[in-house]
Motif scaffolding. Structure first.
Motif, PDB file in Angstrom:
ATOM      1  N   LEU A  90       0.824  -1.203   0.000  1.00  0.00           N
ATOM      2  CA  LEU A  90       0.000   0.000   0.000  1.00  0.00           C
ATOM      3  C   LEU A  90       0.863   1.260   0.000  1.00  0.00           C
ATOM      4  O   LEU A  90       0.616   2.201  -0.765  1.00  0.00           O
ATOM      5  N   GLY A  93       2.439   1.826  -3.343  1.00  0.00           N
ATOM      6  CA  GLY A  93       1.463   2.327  -4.303  1.00  0.00           C
ATOM      7  C   GLY A  93       1.091   3.775  -4.061  1.00  0.00           C
ATOM      8  O   GLY A  93       0.714   4.495  -4.985  1.00  0.00           O
ATOM      9  N   MET A  94       1.196   4.213  -2.795  1.00  0.00           N
ATOM     10  CA  MET A  94       0.783   5.576  -2.456  1.00  0.00           C
ATOM     11  C   MET A  94       1.960   6.538  -2.396  1.00  0.00           C
ATOM     12  O   MET A  94       1.813   7.668  -1.953  1.00  0.00           O
ATOM     13  N   ILE A  98      -2.076  10.051  -3.249  1.00  0.00           N
ATOM     14  CA  ILE A  98      -3.289   9.486  -3.835  1.00  0.00           C
ATOM     15  C   ILE A  98      -4.434  10.472  -3.625  1.00  0.00           C
ATOM     16  O   ILE A  98      -4.281  11.506  -2.983  1.00  0.00           O
ATOM     17  N   PHE A  99      -5.576  10.087  -4.141  1.00  0.00           N
ATOM     18  CA  PHE A  99      -6.786  10.869  -4.028  1.00  0.00           C
ATOM     19  C   PHE A  99      -7.190  10.977  -2.548  1.00  0.00           C
ATOM     20  O   PHE A  99      -7.263   9.985  -1.845  1.00  0.00           O
ATOM     21  N   ARG A 102      -5.089  12.958   2.793  1.00  0.00           N
ATOM     22  CA  ARG A 102      -5.174  13.334   4.204  1.00  0.00           C
ATOM     23  C   ARG A 102      -6.349  12.647   4.900  1.00  0.00           C
ATOM     24  O   ARG A 102      -6.226  12.169   6.023  1.00  0.00           O
ATOM     25  N   VAL A 104      -7.728   9.843   3.986  1.00  0.00           N
ATOM     26  CA  VAL A 104      -7.428   8.408   4.092  1.00  0.00           C
ATOM     27  C   VAL A 104      -6.488   8.143   5.263  1.00  0.00           C
ATOM     28  O   VAL A 104      -6.746   7.264   6.094  1.00  0.00           O
ATOM     29  N   THR A 105      -5.424   8.935   5.372  1.00  0.00           N
ATOM     30  CA  THR A 105      -4.481   8.690   6.476  1.00  0.00           C
ATOM     31  C   THR A 105      -5.145   8.972   7.820  1.00  0.00           C
ATOM     32  O   THR A 105      -4.854   8.294   8.803  1.00  0.00           O
TER      33      THR A 105
ATOM     34  N   TRP B   6      -3.660  -2.672 -10.825  1.00  0.00           N
ATOM     35  CA  TRP B   6      -2.911  -2.577  -9.580  1.00  0.00           C
ATOM     36  C   TRP B   6      -3.425  -1.412  -8.736  1.00  0.00           C
ATOM     37  O   TRP B   6      -3.671  -1.536  -7.557  1.00  0.00           O
ATOM     38  N   LYS B   7      -3.578  -0.257  -9.408  1.00  0.00           N
ATOM     39  CA  LYS B   7      -4.101   0.929  -8.713  1.00  0.00           C
ATOM     40  C   LYS B   7      -5.503   0.654  -8.184  1.00  0.00           C
ATOM     41  O   LYS B   7      -5.835   1.032  -7.067  1.00  0.00           O
ATOM     42  N   LEU B  10      -5.456  -1.330  -5.103  1.00  0.00           N
ATOM     43  CA  LEU B  10      -5.044  -0.480  -3.988  1.00  0.00           C
ATOM     44  C   LEU B  10      -6.240   0.260  -3.399  1.00  0.00           C
ATOM     45  O   LEU B  10      -6.468   0.253  -2.191  1.00  0.00           O
ATOM     46  N   TYR B  11      -7.005   0.902  -4.308  1.00  0.00           N
ATOM     47  CA  TYR B  11      -8.151   1.668  -3.834  1.00  0.00           C
ATOM     48  C   TYR B  11      -9.177   0.755  -3.189  1.00  0.00           C
ATOM     49  O   TYR B  11      -9.790   1.111  -2.181  1.00  0.00           O
ATOM     50  N   ILE B  14      -8.070   0.059   0.284  1.00  0.00           N
ATOM     51  CA  ILE B  14      -8.283   1.209   1.168  1.00  0.00           C
ATOM     52  C   ILE B  14      -9.757   1.328   1.529  1.00  0.00           C
ATOM     53  O   ILE B  14     -10.119   1.497   2.698  1.00  0.00           O
ATOM     54  N   ILE B  18     -11.366   1.070   5.233  1.00  0.00           N
ATOM     55  CA  ILE B  18     -12.164   2.162   5.790  1.00  0.00           C
ATOM     56  C   ILE B  18     -13.559   1.658   6.170  1.00  0.00           C
ATOM     57  O   ILE B  18     -14.067   1.962   7.254  1.00  0.00           O
ATOM     58  N   PRO B 261      -0.882  13.382  10.241  1.00  0.00           N
ATOM     59  CA  PRO B 261      -1.138  12.016  10.697  1.00  0.00           C
ATOM     60  C   PRO B 261       0.137  11.193  10.839  1.00  0.00           C
ATOM     61  O   PRO B 261       0.262  10.383  11.753  1.00  0.00           O
TER      62      PRO B 261
END
Lengths: 294, 270
Positions: A90, A93-94, A98-99, A102, A104-105, B6-7, B10-11, B14, B18, B261
């Protein structure tokens, strides 16, 4: 002007001494001294006068006690490997952003700041046999019977993953985005495919950071305590070494034996750290840090 | 094509993480408002009674008071002890500096359970175990180094020239500190304070090992009530968890005004 002629500058004066004194005293009295006292105490069993290794012998001759070492390793090692691989994937990739990064983190650090207790309570509800996770999977027709993910080994793994993943991911993200992007571009320009760029250029640069991340995640997972109680079977399959130490100290009030177990736990962590440090020596040092995003 | 897949994966990961986080958190929230909830996607009826129940039966007023007291004292002491140390470690170089830095780093990387047990043994022997003082003393062990490591880069950003100019113009050490360093350090103090605050509130292991009857922090009380599962209705425990969560989330939102963060975890390139 202060002489800067020799490399070994020594600017330690009275001011430095008095400024450092409170914190140094604190760490020495509350961290170093208890550690040494714990080692000393572990060598003085409750029932025997004078020095003896009886606590250690008792620990290593009782399968119920020494078995906790194996249980803890079998929780910590798989968790660490899974966390590290996913976090590497991850973070890599980031690495160029990425979109909504902030946001997301921020969501990723939620488990760190919420703390393990709330996380475990949520996992108990959400991943329980009546929880939303199983209801949705059954509703979609993917599974017939609910997954049993709580009060067993899987539950503790789940909690450890949620706790350690954000931590490891953010460490690696910071590390990887600090690598000079022009290295990657040069490699690409010279005709390397993305996978070769990763294997031959980026991975060797990431490796030292990866080694430290591995050590930190492993050591933290090795001390798993509240989630092993709340999400596992603290009397059976997930009786980790910290539970054994806690029970000796606060249920049987044998501080001497508890200290011995804490020493064994510390030594296991130390051994893992040494392996990583020795391994890291063989990795090439990252010479091109600090030009990237941060 | 492969890069796009791949991208995409990844999303997806995520989004999955979440969703899982939101699910975990909102399950607790929904449960705290449920009258009864056995199976089913959502509870059939809602109530706010569990909050009143939790407040009364778990002595939350007292627990919150204790937590607040511990947190305020820990933040104040961690900053007071860490501030001068961070100044020296950022400004001076001397022989044992790297050894001291390593020593301060250890309480942050060694798990609290590992050093918590010998620490608890020691503190109980001196009679401060199981009291508010004991909890404060124990929680400060990782918090003092945390404050030092957060404050150090802020000192490094302030030019030494400012101090030299000040002393050339006749300012004493105390004046330089009060009139130059302290005002410039306010962002650093806020950052360190907020990080120590969040970490102290959510600290479990040390507060658990040292806390006794009258010195349980909110997390520790939460753990004991969950552990005694079955005795109390799960909805009331979730109500308590929601109160804790609201506290931490508020602090986190405040914290994120000051810190990135990534500052919540260690930096690897030390």
């Amino acid at each position: 002007m202060r002489a800067v002629a020799n490399d070994e500058k020594n600017e330690f004066d009275a001011l430095a001494f008095f400024c450092l004194l409170p914190s140094l005293l604190y760490v020495l009295c509350m961290f170093v001294y208890p550690f040494l006292y714990g080692v000393y105490l572990s060598l003085q069993p409750q029932k025997i006068d004078g020095f003896s290794f009886a606590n250690y012998l008792a620990f290593f001759s009782d399968p119920y006690q020494y078995g906790t070492i194996w249980i803890t390793f079998s929780l910590a090692i798989p968790t660490t490997i899974v966390v590290l691989l996913l976090a590497l994937w991850l973070a890599y990739g980031m690495r160029r952003g990425i979109f909504m990064e902030r946001t997301v983190t921020t969501i990723l650090i939620m488990p760190i700041s919420l703390g393990v207790i709330l996380l475990s309570e949520g996992i108990l509800g959400f991943y329980g046999s009546q929880g939303w996770f199983n209801q949705v999977l059954i509703g979609l027709g993917i599974i017939k019977e609910p997954f049993i993910l709580t009060h067993n080994y899987a539950g503790v793994m789940l909690a450890l993953f949620m706790q350690q993943f954000p931590f490891c991911f953010l460490m690696l993200l910071g590390y990887i985005s600090g690598i000079d992007p022009s290295l990657e571009r040069s490699a690409r320009m010279l005709g390397a495919t993305p996978s070769i760029v990763f294997r031959r250029v980026m991975l060797p640069l990431i490796a030292p950071g990866l080694a430290i991340a591995f050590a930190l995640v492993f050591v933290m997972s090795f001390a798993v305590f509240p989630s092993a109680i709340m999400l596992g079977q603290p009397a059976g399959t997930t009786r980790t070494i910290s539970i054994a130490a806690y029970q000796k100290a606060f249920e049987q009030y044998d501080m001497s034996a508890a200290s011995a177990i804490a020493v064994v736990m510390g030594l296991c962590q130390l051994a893992a750290l040494l392996v990583i440090i020795l391994f890291r020596r063989r990795l090439s040092p990252a010479a091109t840090m600090g030009v990237g995003k941060r | 094509m492969r890069t796009r897949m791949w991208k995409l994966s990844l999303y997806l990961f995520i989004v999955g993480f979440i969703l899982n986080m939101l699910g975990i958190v909102s399950h607790v929230v929904v449960s705290s408002f449920a009258k009864r909830w056995f199976g089913g996607l959502l509870p059939p009826a809602y109530t706010t009674d569990w909050f009143a129940y939790a407040w009364k039966n778990f002595d939350l007023g007292q627990v919150l008071g204790i937590t607040l007291l511990i947190v305020v004292v820990v933040v104040f002491l961690a900053l007071a002890i860490g501030f001068p140390a961070a100044y020296i470690l950022a400004r001076r170089s001397f022989r044992f500096k790297s050894a001291i830095l390593l020593l301060y780093f250890l309480p942050l990387v060694i798990p609290q359970m590992t050093y918590g047990i010998p620490l608890a043994t020691t503190l109980y022997r001196y009679g401060v175990g199981g009291s508010i003082v004991g909890v404060i003393l124990a929680v400060l062990v990782p918090m003092v180094p945390l404050a030092v490591f957060v404050l150090m880069p802020f000192f490094e950003q302030i030019s030494v020239n400012l101090e030299w100019s000040g002393s050339m113009l006749g300012a004493s050490r105390a004046q330089i500190f009060r009139r130059i360093l302290f005002p410039l350090m306010i962002p650093g103090i806020l950052t360190a304070g907020v990080l120590v605050l969040v970490n102290t509130i959510s600290n479990f292991e040390l507060a658990f090992l040292l806390g006794g009857g009258g010195s349980q922090t909110l997390v520790v009380a939460l753990f004991y009530n969950m552990f005694a599962g079955g005795v109390r209705p799960v909805y009331s425990i979730d109500a308590m968890a929601v109160i804790y969560m609201v506290m931490v989330m508020t602090l986190l939102l405040i914290a994120l005004r000051f810190v990135r963060p990534t500052q919540m975890v260690f930096k690897l390139d030390k």
